[in-house]
Every structure is written in C-alpha cells, then in structure tokens.
Design a protein around this motif. Sequence first.
Motif, short mmCIF file in Angstrom:
data_model
loop_
_atom_site.label_atom_id
_atom_site.label_comp_id
_atom_site.label_asym_id
_atom_site.label_seq_id
_atom_site.Cartn_x
_atom_site.Cartn_y
_atom_site.Cartn_z
N SER A 153 0.81 -1.21 0.00
CA SER A 153 0.00 0.00 0.00
C SER A 153 0.85 1.27 0.00
O SER A 153 0.51 2.25 -0.69
N VAL A 154 1.93 1.28 0.78
CA VAL A 154 2.72 2.52 0.86
C VAL A 154 3.39 2.84 -0.46
O VAL A 154 3.74 4.01 -0.71
N HIS A 155 3.54 1.85 -1.34
CA HIS A 155 4.17 2.12 -2.64
C HIS A 155 3.26 2.96 -3.55
O HIS A 155 3.73 3.53 -4.53
N ILE A 156 1.96 3.01 -3.20
CA ILE A 156 1.07 3.88 -3.96
C ILE A 156 1.48 5.34 -3.79
O ILE A 156 1.29 6.17 -4.68
N LEU A 157 2.10 5.64 -2.63
CA LEU A 157 2.53 7.01 -2.36
C LEU A 157 3.64 7.46 -3.31
O LEU A 157 3.92 8.66 -3.40
N ASN A 158 4.27 6.51 -4.01
CA ASN A 158 5.26 6.90 -5.01
C ASN A 158 4.64 7.78 -6.08
O ASN A 158 5.33 8.56 -6.75
N GLY A 159 3.32 7.66 -6.23
CA GLY A 159 2.63 8.50 -7.21
C GLY A 159 2.73 9.98 -6.89
O GLY A 159 2.62 10.82 -7.78
N LEU A 160 2.95 10.32 -5.60
CA LEU A 160 3.14 11.72 -5.23
C LEU A 160 4.41 12.28 -5.83
O LEU A 160 4.51 13.48 -6.11
N ILE A 161 5.41 11.41 -6.03
CA ILE A 161 6.68 11.84 -6.60
C ILE A 161 6.68 11.72 -8.12
O ILE A 161 7.14 12.61 -8.82
#
Length: 248
Positions: A153-161
């Motif tokens: 799930s936390v890898h979805i936050l890569n979309g912020l970058i």
Amino acid sequence: MNTSRKPLSVSLVILAVWLVVVVGIGLLQVGGQPTQLDELIKNQIAFGVLGAVIFLPLAITYLKWWAQVGWKGPDNLRDLRLLLPPALSLLILLLIVLFTGLPPARVFVIVVINTLMVGISEELMFRGVLFHGASSSFGTWRAVWITAILFGSVHILNGLITGDFRGSEVQALFAGMFGVWTAVLRVRLDTIIPVIIIHWLWNCLAFLAGPPGWVAFSLSTVLFVYGLLLLRKCRRRKVGLAEAADFD
C-alpha cells in the motif's frame, strides 16, 4: 514509557515517522515536480531513503529491539537452502544485466548505494519493526499478511513523486507479493539480514536491467507462490506442535 507492552502501537508510530521522512524529503528533493523513480535512483542519492536509514537504527537502538527485528545470524545454517529460489531469480536478473550491458560507472555506483539504502530501510521497517509489532498482537501468520499489505500500500505514495498513480498501483501489487515471501523467509530463517541482501540485489538488478514486464511478473509470481507454500508449511508445523502439546 514501557514499550515492551505495546509494540504494535510503537511500531505504527515509527511507520508514520518513516513515511514522513521518506515521502516528505523525497518531495522536497524533486521540488514537487513529477520525477520518474528511475531518474531519481540512477542520477542522485535519494535523501528521503538516506534519512530513513539514519532514523530507523536510532529508533531500534533506543527501543532495544535489535533482537526483535531479527538482526542476528540464522539459528540453523541448513535453513539457508530456502534462499535457493530467490537466488535463482537474482541470477536471471543478473544475466539480463550482463546481456544488456552495464550503465556508466557513476550511474552504477549511485544505483548500488540507493538500492542498498532502500533494502535496509524497507526491511528494517516492514519485516523488522512492523513485523515485530504485528506478530506481538496478531501472531506470525497474520503478521505476514498485515505487513505485506501495508508494504504494498505505501508504494502507492510513489505516485506523489512520479505523478503516475496508475503505475504506482501496479508497483504496489508487485511490492505486496514481494512482501509475502520476504516476510515468510524472515520467519523461517529467524533473521532479517539475508532478506535485506535479497531486497538490495533484487532492486539493484531490476533498476540496472529494466527486465521485460513478463519476466518481472513471472519471477514475482513464482516467488509469491513459493512464499505461500512456505507459509502453509509453517502454519501446519505450528498446528502440529500445538496438537502434540495438548495430547501430552
């Protein structure tokens, strides 16, 4: 504060700080502009990951959790044979790297450093601190799934970058599958060190090789199934021991 009585809540706090460090510093480094992970990992030191590599050992040392996170050698060297399937997968990635050719020396060194930091940071966080917290409250079997789902799930936050949330969702799926078999290996080997090395080499070779999608998917699927088989055996073994104890 007696952290020995509530490792789950403490591990979740550490996870929150870890996310702020990795994602927050990462966004500051790219100036809020969408940047592909390949460009960041191959061209400059990832300062968010560097911050996490500094933060986690300090937190673990303060809590005196080094044994709990699995920072020790394997109890039984024969169990290292469980690393054979991941080793074969790494060999395939290595052959792809050698076939396609190595990048310039500067890129090679930066990739090696960044992926090593990622391996240390993510394993200490998810298969170390968080796994200890989750297993303390829910048991080993559930902790494998909890940490794997959170890891994905936390890898979805890569979309912020990167600005590419669809791509991040695919990455999250692969990361979740990766989180299952690495967590099982951490349990079966009773040490996190080989898992850190595998994670480092996997990311390093993947960034250097840029393997075709079907190769990455095939290797990930095979290792995911392998992890499920090991997890099933582990659960059967514990059930068998419990039944034997009841019989006695």
